[in-house]
Design a protein around this motif. Structure first.
Motif, short mmCIF file in Angstrom:
data_model
loop_
_atom_site.label_atom_id
_atom_site.label_comp_id
_atom_site.label_asym_id
_atom_site.label_seq_id
_atom_site.Cartn_x
_atom_site.Cartn_y
_atom_site.Cartn_z
N ALA A 150 45.84 38.26 34.63
CA ALA A 150 46.90 37.67 32.76
C ALA A 150 46.63 38.40 31.46
O ALA A 150 47.07 38.46 30.83
N LEU A 151 45.31 39.39 32.02
CA LEU A 151 44.43 39.58 30.50
C LEU A 151 45.38 41.37 31.11
O LEU A 151 44.74 42.64 30.05
N TRP A 152 45.52 41.80 31.98
CA TRP A 152 46.54 43.62 32.61
C TRP A 152 46.91 43.70 31.68
O TRP A 152 47.91 43.18 30.87
N PRO A 153 47.06 45.02 30.68
CA PRO A 153 48.08 45.48 29.36
C PRO A 153 49.42 45.44 30.11
O PRO A 153 49.62 45.24 29.40
N ARG A 154 49.93 45.46 31.34
CA ARG A 154 51.09 45.50 31.34
C ARG A 154 51.73 44.56 31.63
O ARG A 154 51.24 43.57 32.20
N HIS A 155 52.63 44.01 30.80
CA HIS A 155 53.02 42.60 30.81
C HIS A 155 53.83 42.47 32.29
O HIS A 155 54.32 41.30 32.48
N ASP A 156 53.93 43.43 32.58
CA ASP A 156 55.33 43.08 34.40
C ASP A 156 54.46 42.68 35.30
O ASP A 156 54.96 41.49 36.29
N ILE A 157 53.06 42.40 35.39
CA ILE A 157 52.80 42.05 36.37
C ILE A 157 51.83 40.22 35.85
O ILE A 157 51.65 39.81 37.10
N GLY A 158 52.17 40.45 35.01
CA GLY A 158 51.92 38.60 34.32
C GLY A 158 52.12 37.26 35.33
O GLY A 158 51.50 36.11 35.13
N LEU A 193 42.23 45.91 29.64
CA LEU A 193 41.63 47.13 31.15
C LEU A 193 40.81 46.82 30.77
O LEU A 193 40.74 47.00 32.43
N ALA A 194 39.38 47.64 30.82
CA ALA A 194 38.53 48.09 30.89
C ALA A 194 37.84 46.36 31.59
O ALA A 194 37.47 45.69 32.50
N LEU A 195 38.13 44.98 30.50
CA LEU A 195 37.76 43.67 31.31
C LEU A 195 38.97 43.53 32.31
O LEU A 195 37.96 42.78 33.37
N SER A 196 39.77 43.73 32.40
CA SER A 196 40.83 43.19 33.36
C SER A 196 40.50 43.84 34.99
O SER A 196 40.01 43.58 35.71
N ILE A 197 39.80 45.36 34.73
CA ILE A 197 39.30 45.69 36.13
C ILE A 197 38.42 45.74 36.13
O ILE A 197 37.97 45.25 38.09
N VAL A 198 37.09 44.70 36.00
CA VAL A 198 36.04 44.85 36.11
C VAL A 198 36.13 42.80 36.24
O VAL A 198 35.13 42.31 37.70
N SER A 227 35.95 39.63 41.37
CA SER A 227 37.40 38.22 41.94
C SER A 227 38.04 39.09 43.31
O SER A 227 37.36 38.60 44.20
N ALA A 228 37.30 40.19 43.89
CA ALA A 228 38.35 41.11 45.06
C ALA A 228 36.45 40.86 45.93
O ALA A 228 36.81 40.47 46.78
N ALA A 229 35.70 41.45 45.25
CA ALA A 229 33.98 40.72 46.01
C ALA A 229 33.77 38.97 46.52
O ALA A 229 33.82 39.09 47.78
N ILE A 230 33.98 38.58 45.34
CA ILE A 230 34.41 37.38 45.54
C ILE A 230 34.58 36.82 46.86
O ILE A 230 35.22 35.57 47.63
N ILE A 231 36.03 37.10 46.22
CA ILE A 231 37.40 36.98 47.96
C ILE A 231 37.01 36.96 48.88
O ILE A 231 37.09 36.32 50.20
N VAL A 232 36.48 38.63 49.44
CA VAL A 232 36.19 38.73 50.75
C VAL A 232 34.87 38.04 51.30
O VAL A 232 35.32 37.43 52.34
N ASP A 233 34.18 37.46 50.18
CA ASP A 233 32.90 36.79 50.38
C ASP A 233 33.17 35.96 50.61
O ASP A 233 33.00 35.10 52.26
N ASN A 234 34.19 34.94 50.96
CA ASN A 234 34.84 33.71 51.01
C ASN A 234 34.80 33.52 52.32
O ASN A 234 34.98 32.51 52.90
N GLY A 285 40.48 36.58 39.42
CA GLY A 285 41.49 37.12 39.67
C GLY A 285 42.65 36.60 39.07
O GLY A 285 43.43 38.02 38.61
N ALA A 286 42.95 35.53 38.92
CA ALA A 286 44.44 35.58 38.28
C ALA A 286 44.20 35.81 36.42
O ALA A 286 44.82 36.37 35.43
N ALA A 287 42.89 35.49 36.04
CA ALA A 287 43.04 36.11 34.58
C ALA A 287 42.82 37.92 34.53
O ALA A 287 43.39 37.99 33.24
N ALA A 288 42.12 38.01 35.70
CA ALA A 288 42.67 39.31 35.30
C ALA A 288 43.77 40.15 35.49
O ALA A 288 43.84 41.06 34.57
#
Length: 98
Positions: free
Chosen positions: A50-58, A3-8, A13-20, A45-48
């Motif tokens: 995919a790694l999210w512990p709840r599989h319903d958003i995968g 969960l921590a890795l996914s949040i990071v 991802s969000a910072a880079i998307i906004v900057d792009n 963002g795709a990795a975040a």
């Protein structure tokens, strides 16, 4: 830990998307903007997702790749520019040459 890795990854991802998008908009209105980061925001963002512990958003892993200008929109714009605008410019250069 996952969960921590996914949040990071999601925050990066969000910072880079906004900057792009900021760079794309500044470039579109003719202001200096620097270069955008191809694929980085979307892939993180795709990795975040995919790694999210709840599989319903995968199944939504592709969304960051669509909304990040450095991914699908930016690559499509680059392809369009190379195929249409650049060709038009080289046609104009050939017509202007004596």
């Amino acid at each position: 830990m996952l969960l921590a890795l996914s949040i990071v990854l999601a925050l990066l991802s969000a910072a880079i998307i906004v900057d792009n998008w900021r760079r794309a908009i500044r470039g579109a209105i003719g202001r200096p903007s620097g270069s955008w980061s191809p694929l980085l925001g979307g892939v993180l963002g795709a990795a975040a997702i995919a790694l999210w512990p709840r599989h319903d958003i995968g199944s939504w892993w592709w969304v960051p790749l669509v909304i990040d200008f450095g991914s699908l929109p930016g690559l499509a714009w680059t392809a369009w520019w190379l195929l249409v605008i650049r060709k038009r410019q080289s046609d104009d250069d050939r017509n202007a040459a004596p």
